[in-house]
Scaffold this motif. Sequence first.
Motif, mmCIF file in Angstrom:
data_model
loop_
_atom_site.group_PDB
_atom_site.id
_atom_site.type_symbol
_atom_site.label_atom_id
_atom_site.label_comp_id
_atom_site.label_asym_id
_atom_site.label_seq_id
_atom_site.Cartn_x
_atom_site.Cartn_y
_atom_site.Cartn_z
ATOM 1 N N TYR A 247 -57.368 111.179 6.093
ATOM 2 C CA TYR A 247 -56.211 110.431 6.638
ATOM 3 C C TYR A 247 -55.984 111.266 7.775
ATOM 4 N N SER A 248 -55.096 110.619 8.910
ATOM 5 C CA SER A 248 -54.399 111.167 9.943
ATOM 6 C C SER A 248 -53.037 110.934 9.838
ATOM 7 N N ALA A 249 -52.107 111.778 9.955
ATOM 8 C CA ALA A 249 -50.785 111.798 10.000
ATOM 9 C C ALA A 249 -49.982 112.035 11.256
ATOM 10 N N TYR A 250 -49.282 111.356 11.642
ATOM 11 C CA TYR A 250 -48.280 111.299 12.768
ATOM 12 C C TYR A 250 -47.171 111.763 12.592
ATOM 13 N N VAL A 251 -46.808 112.924 13.136
ATOM 14 C CA VAL A 251 -45.562 113.741 12.545
ATOM 15 C C VAL A 251 -44.484 113.755 13.865
ATOM 16 N N TYR B 28 -44.168 115.546 19.072
ATOM 17 C CA TYR B 28 -45.062 114.979 18.067
ATOM 18 C C TYR B 28 -46.265 115.835 17.970
ATOM 19 N N PHE B 29 -46.675 115.697 16.649
ATOM 20 C CA PHE B 29 -48.044 116.194 16.573
ATOM 21 C C PHE B 29 -48.819 115.586 15.358
ATOM 22 N N VAL B 30 -49.954 115.482 15.491
ATOM 23 C CA VAL B 30 -51.192 114.748 14.427
ATOM 24 C C VAL B 30 -52.046 115.675 13.864
ATOM 25 N N TYR B 31 -52.147 115.545 12.818
ATOM 26 C CA TYR B 31 -53.151 116.285 11.827
ATOM 27 C C TYR B 31 -53.998 115.547 10.988
ATOM 28 N N THR B 32 -55.379 115.873 10.747
ATOM 29 C CA THR B 32 -56.234 114.838 10.046
ATOM 30 C C THR B 32 -56.631 115.871 8.745
#
Length: 151
Positions: free
Chosen positions: A66-70, A129-133
């Motif tokens: 999953y990818s999360a947009y924080v 913002y940052f994104v991680y998978t």
Amino acid sequence: MKSNRLTAGRSHLSRRRSPAVCAAVFSAALLVATASGTASASPAAEGTASCTAVTQEVIYSNNGEYSAYVEVKNTGPVTINAWRAKGTLPEGQSVRTQWQAVLTVDGSEVTFDSTPYGYRPIQVGRSDYFVYTVRGYQDTRVPELTCEAQG
């Protein structure tokens, strides 16, 4: 004197001035006040830098990732010059990639730091913002993140 809708019934002293004229008058007044020694600097914003790190969106894939947009939001009274978001991944999960953050992993503990390159401070009330998978998820739990801010 010719009259129009904006100045009808008003004296010539109450006419609207252009922004350029207002800026020139303000600058001249500031210069005079500074030269006379009566101007004082406004105090710097006081307070402790604070932030929240909230997952805004999660996109699940069929391959166990999953990818999360924080969103990292400045909730304090001063500008944030750097931030750190921390969380604990459920067992069996690991971060595969991240964007707009520097990742540190210690067992199941993950830390995302603001990037030292191309980073712009976060003004009061604004966000970054940052994104991680993550790979290896077995359920839909996404780690809750805590946020630390540096003013």
